[in-house]
Design an enzyme around this catalytic site. Structure first.
Site, short mmCIF file in Angstrom:
data_model
loop_
_atom_site.label_atom_id
_atom_site.label_comp_id
_atom_site.label_asym_id
_atom_site.label_seq_id
_atom_site.Cartn_x
_atom_site.Cartn_y
_atom_site.Cartn_z
N LEU B 149 0.86 -1.18 0.00
CA LEU B 149 0.00 0.00 0.00
C LEU B 149 0.90 1.23 0.00
O LEU B 149 1.72 1.39 0.91
CB LEU B 149 -0.88 0.06 1.26
CG LEU B 149 -2.12 -0.85 1.41
CD1 LEU B 149 -3.05 -0.78 0.21
CD2 LEU B 149 -1.73 -2.27 1.74
N GLU B 150 0.76 2.07 -1.01
CA GLU B 150 1.52 3.33 -1.03
C GLU B 150 0.69 4.40 -0.32
O GLU B 150 -0.40 4.73 -0.79
CB GLU B 150 1.80 3.76 -2.47
CG GLU B 150 2.70 2.78 -3.21
CD GLU B 150 3.00 3.26 -4.64
OE1 GLU B 150 4.03 3.92 -4.83
OE2 GLU B 150 2.20 2.97 -5.54
N LEU B 151 1.22 4.92 0.77
CA LEU B 151 0.53 5.98 1.51
C LEU B 151 1.08 7.31 1.03
O LEU B 151 2.26 7.62 1.24
CB LEU B 151 0.77 5.85 3.02
CG LEU B 151 0.58 4.45 3.65
CD1 LEU B 151 0.66 4.56 5.17
CD2 LEU B 151 -0.71 3.80 3.20
#
Lengths: 310, 310
Positions: B149-151
């Site tokens: 997951l890229e935050l």
């Protein structure tokens, strides 16, 4: 095991790549006595016997390494060989002279392979009388584990030689791919270096750290591409429209990323930050651990793909 | 299972990404009744109940999907939620208006996440009163399988919100990575597209076919990068000198590949050849098969890495 019980292989060069190939071939030859190693370093035999075991894991059965012929005469090394594979220094004059000498003593139908990652066969063969038998067989390191072999012939390499080489690797469960042009760096490294270039740019710009970038790849495209390469993945991503549908949907975003890409070069000044982050994150990498996990990943993919085909 | 027994999640948008996230959350929430789905399509409930099972494999136990709340009022959808995650159309005015509306009804400390692959939080939040709670949480498709997951926060996102978001995913065995700048395409897609660009060039030049290129990646950097990302791999490849040693040894070859790289663009004329090769090689890809194998690869890596740490 070896489909041809008489096959003899000679390796020239007992560095890391040469010994890794030795470990691979020993898994398939009927006896270690069918393997000959030529290396010019003093006490080459001792070097081989001491270092070759490092290419086996604790669960492997070691063959009797002392049956391997380690010789110091090039003539003796190559005269009986069906395959002569060199993993010597990355130096054009060395390779040109080597093949000129090898050709004098080798059997007329012996296959001549170079493990070079950068010197095309068309340059290596310049001093040879018969240039049809030589081609590059470029592994992905370490070759005793990684399935890929890039077969890169010169324009003089015969179709039969390419076919016999492909056949050799395919019969031993490997993935030989015929590269049709002698492009700089061949294919695998060009692809990996393209991704590395953008990786360096993003770290240099402070978008992510070296370690975070690796974590991103390990948890996304790494496992994805282990199972389905980039074209297959994006072809699937395009739904019924395939790759064309993919580009119809998000071709604009793809182009925006390409236009914005960093295009760093060696010597641009990113080196200090990137090298020190790598050192801090990893120190000295335990490649034995990495290789053990990689083997299991490859085994699982083979098992699953075999199951699906049933 | 869910570390917080009272947690309630609301998903906005029941397309492919939304339903994949639904499958993920259902694995962790104490009850399907803690999940609410809002979607504007007619008969949204039927759509959810019919399509959500596709995100489960035959060996999975299906939760009672009918306990999920599928609602058609945005106010009802968001008013009790601790997390509101949108996977709606990739359209800036839609997202700006959505967040303005969501903000009216949502709990003051609810987290607001967008799955967008391209529209930065700083643009999405323009019409909001409190911009501190919104950030991009960009998955790698499909999110019920892939760990990344890229935050990607905007400059207005609070540090607490980033930390709570990271904590949520890390506690559920995922790999949340904080991207420090809102770069075009974020990080994973930029990297993958850089490799895709060179892939297209090599196929367009006739060096290899689409299928051969995929086989190269699947048998080399795919499995390698599933285990150790590009920096770690080249840091290992440099021996005791690390990444610096790697560039000292073969930086010249790396630069030669960069200089020679294709740098194709969308619309350059490669499309016909590349799209038709993909179609011929793959037809319609069986993504269920791909996903099953990918799951096993990820399981094996987790197992092996857990063993090594003991």
């Amino acid at each position: 095991m070896e489909p041809n019980p008489d096959l003899k292989i000679t390796l020239i060069g007992a560095g890391t790549i040469g010994l890794s190939f030795a470990a691979f071939h020993l898994n398939h030859l009927p006896s270690p006595s069918h393997l000959t190693i030529f290396d010019t370093r003093p006490d080459a035999a001792r070097h081989v016997f001491e270092n070759l075991p490092k290419f086996y894991s604790s669960s492997d059965t070691l063959p009797n390494l002392f049956e391997i012929k380690v010789v110091d005469s090039l003539e003796d090394a190559v005269k009986d060989a069906d395959i002569i594979q060199e993993s010597g220094p990355e130096n054009l004059p060395f390779k040109q002279e080597l093949w000129r000498e090898v050709e004098k003593y080798a059997k007329k139908d012996g296959l001549l392979w170079s493990s070079t990652s950068g010197i095309p066969a068309s340059q290596q063969c310049q001093d040879m009388v018969d240039r049809s038998r030589l081609l590059v067989v470029h592994p992905y390191n370490p070759p005793h584990i990684m399935p890929l072999l890039e077969l890169v012939p010169s324009p003089s390499t015969s179709a039969t030689v390419i076919e016999r080489t492909r056949d050799f690797w395919a019969k031993r469960g490997r993935v030989p791919i015929h590269i049709k042009k002698e492009v700089t760096g061949f294919v695998a490294n060009r692809l990996a270096f393209a991704l590395l270039r953008e990786s360096i740019h993003l770290v240099n710009e402070g978008v992510v750290t070296v370690k975070e970038l690796d974590e991103i790849v390990q948890s996304s495209m790494g496992p994805r591409w282990a199972v389905a390469g980039p074209f297959k993945s994006y072809h699937a991503g395009g739904g019924p429209g395939g790759l064309e549908g993919f580009f119809a949907n998000i071709g604009g975003t793809v182009q925006d990323c390409w236009t914005d890409s960093g295009q760093v070069n060696v010597g641009d000044g990113w080196e200090g930050k990137v090298f020190s982050e790598a050192k801090e994150a990893y120190g000295v990498v335990d490649t034995a651990e990495r290789d053990t996990i990689t083997r299991r990943v490859l085994e699982v993919i083979d098992e699953e793909k075999a199951n699906k085909k049933v």
